[in-house]
Design an enzyme around this catalytic site. Structure first.
Site, PDB file in Angstrom:
ATOM      1  N   LYS A 186       0.913  -1.154   0.000  1.00  0.00           N
ATOM      2  CA  LYS A 186       0.000   0.000   0.000  1.00  0.00           C
ATOM      3  C   LYS A 186       0.947   1.197   0.000  1.00  0.00           C
ATOM      4  O   LYS A 186       1.339   1.698   1.055  1.00  0.00           O
ATOM      5  CB  LYS A 186      -0.880  -0.038   1.263  1.00  0.00           C
ATOM      6  CG  LYS A 186      -1.720   1.211   1.478  1.00  0.00           C
ATOM      7  CD  LYS A 186      -3.129   1.085   0.957  1.00  0.00           C
ATOM      8  CE  LYS A 186      -3.873   2.410   1.089  1.00  0.00           C
ATOM      9  NZ  LYS A 186      -5.226   2.379   0.522  1.00  0.00           N
TER      10      LYS A 186
ATOM     11  N   GLY B 280      -7.966   5.731  -2.811  1.00  0.00           N
ATOM     12  CA  GLY B 280      -9.099   6.420  -3.442  1.00  0.00           C
ATOM     13  C   GLY B 280      -9.382   5.831  -4.808  1.00  0.00           C
ATOM     14  O   GLY B 280      -9.558   4.630  -4.961  1.00  0.00           O
TER      15      GLY B 280
ATOM     16  N   ASN C  44     -17.952  -5.444  -7.108  1.00  0.00           N
ATOM     17  CA  ASN C  44     -18.071  -5.823  -5.690  1.00  0.00           C
ATOM     18  C   ASN C  44     -19.417  -5.408  -5.114  1.00  0.00           C
ATOM     19  O   ASN C  44     -20.114  -4.555  -5.652  1.00  0.00           O
ATOM     20  CB  ASN C  44     -16.937  -5.160  -4.898  1.00  0.00           C
ATOM     21  CG  ASN C  44     -16.863  -5.695  -3.468  1.00  0.00           C
ATOM     22  OD1 ASN C  44     -17.283  -6.828  -3.192  1.00  0.00           O
ATOM     23  ND2 ASN C  44     -16.333  -4.894  -2.561  1.00  0.00           N
TER      24      ASN C  44
ATOM     25  N   ILE D 242     -21.743  -9.202   1.274  1.00  0.00           N
ATOM     26  CA  ILE D 242     -21.852 -10.183   2.356  1.00  0.00           C
ATOM     27  C   ILE D 242     -22.496  -9.481   3.555  1.00  0.00           C
ATOM     28  O   ILE D 242     -21.880  -8.597   4.163  1.00  0.00           O
ATOM     29  CB  ILE D 242     -20.458 -10.742   2.745  1.00  0.00           C
ATOM     30  CG1 ILE D 242     -19.764 -11.316   1.513  1.00  0.00           C
ATOM     31  CG2 ILE D 242     -20.576 -11.772   3.853  1.00  0.00           C
ATOM     32  CD1 ILE D 242     -18.296 -11.651   1.730  1.00  0.00           C
TER      33      ILE D 242
END
Ligand code: ATP
Ligand code: MG
Length: 230
Positions: A37, A117, A174, A206
């Site tokens: 990251k 972002g 997603n 989920i």
């Protein structure tokens, strides 16, 4: 073996969750996956890693790499990196990202790099996430929502990748709710139809999501992992 930069149509779309689950799933097939990251902003965590995203990625994959390699730049304010450097009066030195990426890439067979972002989030006034992807020389995976509004955001993201000549491996839709409205039900097909980009998978929303294991099984069931590792 290819490495990927995981970007999204916006913040909070699922980059960290999906990057972590992809890494775990790919690792299970015997491939040594590293995670990164490069730039994180947000509330400084009181224990463990400075960034909560790095904590999720690190705990999921159990990599042995130091925090300053996995996350060379952290700015403790939940704003864009450009705003954080202005407000906190910090210098943004992108050189360190390429140095640490080179080290990690040497140690692992495949790297999954989470963006921050979306594709045009400013890292500095004139250096965006798209510039970083381009300079890292990575192919990208775009995570999108499936709800109303996603067509616009997805087209803009793909168009920007094309303008920058960033190769797009595919799109992961997603938070898909099979009981959602017509816009949501049509989203994966329409996104593919208009962009021509492969849909690597559609990941369900989920309910009461609690642990990464649930997401790992979802990814294993719904994502074309073979195409990522071939
Ligand atoms: N398919 C899903 N079902 C349920 N919850 C999800 C799903 N995908 C992601 N989430 C939840 O949505 C939230 C945002 O996801 P995540 O942190 O992965 O997004 P992000 O794109 O990495 O955000 P950021 O821009 O802050 O890095 C998290 O709380 C995550 O657990
Ligand atoms: Mg994240």
């Amino acid at each position: 073996m290819k490495s990927y930069f995981i970007t999204a149509t916006d913040t909070g779309v699922g980059k960290t969750t999906i990057t972590a689950a992809l890494a775990v799933s790919i690792k299970k097939s015997g491939i040594d996956v590293g995670i990164m990251k490069p730039v994180a902003t947000g509330v400084l965590q009181k224990t463990g890693f400075r960034s909560s995203d790095v904590s999720v990625l690190h705990h999921a994959t159990k990599v042995n790499d130091p925090e300053n390699e996995v996350n060379p730049i952290f700015m403790p304010l939940p704003v864009s990196p450009y705003d954080a450097s202005k407000i906190l009066d910090l210098k943004f030195d992108k050189k360190i990202i390429f140095e640490q990426f080179a080290k990690l890439k040497n140690k692992h067979k495949m790297m999954l790099v989470e963006g921050i972002g979306g594709i045009l989030t400013p890292l500095t006034r004139d250096y965006f996430v798209a510039d970083l992807i381009k300079d890292l020389g990575l192919e990208t995976i775009v995570v999108t929502r499936s709800t109303l509004g996603t067509l616009n955001h997805t087209m803009m993201t793909i168009k920007t990748c094309r303008d920058y000549k960033i190769p797009v491996k595919g799109i992961l839709v997603n938070n898909y709710d099979e009981n959602g409205g017509p816009a949501e039900k049509n989203a994966p097909t329409t996104i593919h139809e208009i962009t021509g980009v492969p849909i690597l998978g559609v990941i369900p929303f989920i309910r009461d999501y609690e642990n990464l294991e649930e997401m790992v099984s979802c990814v294993e069931k719904n994502v074309d992992l073979k195409s990522l590792i071939s």
